[in-house]
Scaffold this motif. Structure first.
Motif, PDB file in Angstrom:
ATOM      1  N   LEU A  11       3.382   8.632  -1.875  1.00 27.33           N
ATOM      2  CA  LEU A  11       3.027   8.915  -0.679  1.00 27.33           C
ATOM      3  C   LEU A  11       4.725   8.137   0.581  1.00 27.33           C
ATOM      4  N   LEU A  12       5.828   7.640  -0.713  1.00 31.93           N
ATOM      5  CA  LEU A  12       7.271   7.882  -0.736  1.00 31.93           C
ATOM      6  C   LEU A  12       7.117   9.962  -0.330  1.00 31.93           C
ATOM      7  N   LEU A  13       6.814  10.504  -0.848  1.00 36.58           N
ATOM      8  CA  LEU A  13       6.608  12.052  -0.594  1.00 36.58           C
ATOM      9  C   LEU A  13       5.827  12.250   1.248  1.00 36.58           C
ATOM     10  N   HIS A  30       2.826  16.084  11.434  1.00 37.19           N
ATOM     11  CA  HIS A  30       3.397  14.359  11.705  1.00 37.19           C
ATOM     12  C   HIS A  30       4.372  14.667  11.297  1.00 37.19           C
ATOM     13  N   SER A  31       5.623  14.314  11.265  1.00 37.00           N
ATOM     14  CA  SER A  31       6.654  14.794  10.328  1.00 37.00           C
ATOM     15  C   SER A  31       7.827  13.185  10.302  1.00 37.00           C
ATOM     16  N   HIS A  32       7.544  12.968   8.818  1.00 35.41           N
ATOM     17  CA  HIS A  32       7.589  11.271   8.412  1.00 35.41           C
ATOM     18  C   HIS A  32       7.305  10.341   9.535  1.00 35.41           C
ATOM     19  N   ASP A  33       6.282   9.368   9.834  1.00 34.95           N
ATOM     20  CA  ASP A  33       6.512   8.698  10.614  1.00 34.95           C
ATOM     21  C   ASP A  33       6.988   7.380   9.667  1.00 34.95           C
ATOM     22  N   LEU A  34       6.604   7.760   9.216  1.00 29.75           N
ATOM     23  CA  LEU A  34       7.367   6.108   7.258  1.00 29.75           C
ATOM     24  C   LEU A  34       7.579   7.008   6.423  1.00 29.75           C
ATOM     25  N   SER A  35       9.063   6.238   5.904  1.00 28.40           N
ATOM     26  CA  SER A  35       9.729   6.727   5.115  1.00 28.40           C
ATOM     27  C   SER A  35      10.190   5.611   4.702  1.00 28.40           C
ATOM     28  N   GLY A  36      10.537   5.902   3.549  1.00 29.15           N
ATOM     29  CA  GLY A  36      11.118   4.427   2.632  1.00 29.15           C
ATOM     30  C   GLY A  36      10.420   3.400   2.442  1.00 29.15           C
ATOM     31  N   ARG A  41       6.170  -0.930   2.555  1.00 31.34           N
ATOM     32  CA  ARG A  41       5.677  -1.841   3.155  1.00 31.34           C
ATOM     33  C   ARG A  41       4.211  -1.664   3.962  1.00 31.34           C
ATOM     34  N   VAL A  42       4.082  -0.367   4.481  1.00 32.45           N
ATOM     35  CA  VAL A  42       2.482  -0.446   4.819  1.00 32.45           C
ATOM     36  C   VAL A  42       1.919  -0.148   3.863  1.00 32.45           C
ATOM     37  N   ASP A 115     -14.986  -6.340   6.841  1.00 33.14           N
ATOM     38  CA  ASP A 115     -13.488  -7.534   7.213  1.00 33.14           C
ATOM     39  C   ASP A 115     -13.215  -7.791   5.377  1.00 33.14           C
ATOM     40  N   PHE A 116     -12.178  -7.163   4.896  1.00 30.07           N
ATOM     41  CA  PHE A 116     -11.747  -7.550   3.873  1.00 30.07           C
ATOM     42  C   PHE A 116     -11.021  -9.051   3.760  1.00 30.07           C
ATOM     43  N   GLN A 117     -10.500  -9.254   5.074  1.00 33.04           N
ATOM     44  CA  GLN A 117      -9.688 -11.101   5.121  1.00 33.04           C
ATOM     45  C   GLN A 117      -8.719 -10.606   3.994  1.00 33.04           C
ATOM     46  N   GLY A 118      -7.745  -8.891   3.684  1.00 34.73           N
ATOM     47  CA  GLY A 118      -6.271  -9.434   2.662  1.00 34.73           C
ATOM     48  C   GLY A 118      -7.022  -9.215   1.529  1.00 34.73           C
ATOM     49  N   THR A 119      -8.036  -8.819   1.357  1.00 39.47           N
ATOM     50  CA  THR A 119      -8.155  -9.122   0.145  1.00 39.47           C
ATOM     51  C   THR A 119      -7.940  -7.587  -1.044  1.00 39.47           C
ATOM     52  N   LYS A 120      -7.520  -6.475  -0.139  1.00 42.84           N
ATOM     53  CA  LYS A 120      -7.090  -5.031  -0.501  1.00 42.84           C
ATOM     54  C   LYS A 120      -5.959  -4.508   0.245  1.00 42.84           C
ATOM     55  N   ASN A 121      -5.397  -3.810  -0.458  1.00 44.60           N
ATOM     56  CA  ASN A 121      -4.327  -3.471   0.496  1.00 44.60           C
ATOM     57  C   ASN A 121      -4.196  -1.890   0.738  1.00 44.60           C
ATOM     58  N   VAL A 122      -3.199  -1.392   1.700  1.00 43.26           N
ATOM     59  CA  VAL A 122      -3.357  -0.508   1.008  1.00 43.26           C
ATOM     60  C   VAL A 122      -3.647   0.719   0.654  1.00 43.26           C
ATOM     61  N   ALA A 123      -2.480   0.313  -0.414  1.00 52.06           N
ATOM     62  CA  ALA A 123      -2.375   1.540  -1.899  1.00 52.06           C
ATOM     63  C   ALA A 123      -3.399   1.340  -2.491  1.00 52.06           C
ATOM     64  N   ASP A 124      -4.730   0.198  -2.677  1.00 53.69           N
ATOM     65  CA  ASP A 124      -5.662   0.489  -3.014  1.00 53.69           C
ATOM     66  C   ASP A 124      -6.789   1.453  -2.411  1.00 53.69           C
ATOM     67  N   PHE A 125      -6.968   1.313  -1.171  1.00 58.31           N
ATOM     68  CA  PHE A 125      -7.296   2.391  -0.529  1.00 58.31           C
ATOM     69  C   PHE A 125      -7.496   3.357  -0.776  1.00 58.31           C
ATOM     70  N   VAL A 126      -5.335   3.918  -1.128  1.00 61.20           N
ATOM     71  CA  VAL A 126      -5.302   5.540  -1.015  1.00 61.20           C
ATOM     72  C   VAL A 126      -5.665   5.761  -2.814  1.00 61.20           C
ATOM     73  N   ALA A 127      -5.565   4.652  -3.792  1.00 62.69           N
ATOM     74  CA  ALA A 127      -6.085   4.942  -4.796  1.00 62.69           C
ATOM     75  C   ALA A 127      -7.533   4.906  -4.858  1.00 62.69           C
TER      76      ALA A 127
END
Length: 150
Positions: A11-13, A30-36, A41-42, A115-127
């Motif tokens: 994701l950093l890449l 979309h060139s680097h909307d986010l980095s570092g 954080r996202v 509704d996931f109620q915060g039980t998963k994070n974005v990393a879980d979806f990517v994985a």
């Protein structure tokens, strides 16, 4: 290296150069909307709502079953929305990418909401989306269903 660390590196890449077909009507860069730290954080943010979406394939005006593209739009606690989707050559180190939902066209339609109620994070979806892409064995539809727990 753990899979979470590997995905974080991917994701950093991705933050440096994202090629994602999120619109409908042509690939958009979309060139680097986010980095570092903002990207981390996202990536580590809890997901409160997830919507499985579909849109027509690029260049098409209608979506017909598997002749479409799908992904999952996640909503975080701060109200920000991100599209997690998969496609051949979408990312640098992973074919499952995260892009700001503001890049989505109006062609996307909600198929299912959870509704996931915060039980998963974005990393879980990517994985769950996975790093590799295969038109027949690991495509956007299979990845988005896995993300939604279907």
């Amino acid at each position: 290296m753990s899979s979470c660390t590997t995905l974080l590196c991917a994701l950093l890449l991705l933050g440096l150069s994202v090629e994602a077909s999120s619109g409908g009507g042509g690939a958009t860069s979309h060139s680097h909307d986010l980095s570092g730290s903002e990207l981390r954080r996202v990536y580590n943010s809890p997901v409160f709502k997830a919507e499985r979406l579909k849109r027509p394939l690029d260049g098409q005006s209608v979506r017909i079953g598997p002749l479409s593209h799908s992904g999952v739009r996640v909503t975080l606690a701060d109200g920000s929305q991100w599209l997690v989707h998969k496609g051949g050559d979408y990312g640098v180190s992973s074919n499952t990418v995260v892009v700001a939902a503001r890049h989505m066209s109006s062609a996307w339609q909600v198929v299912r909401t959870l509704d996931f109620q915060g039980t998963k994070n974005v990393a879980d979806f990517v994985a769950v989306g996975g790093t590799d892409y295969s038109l027949f064995f690991d495509n956007c539809h299979l990845a988005s269903r896995r993300m939604m727990g279907q």
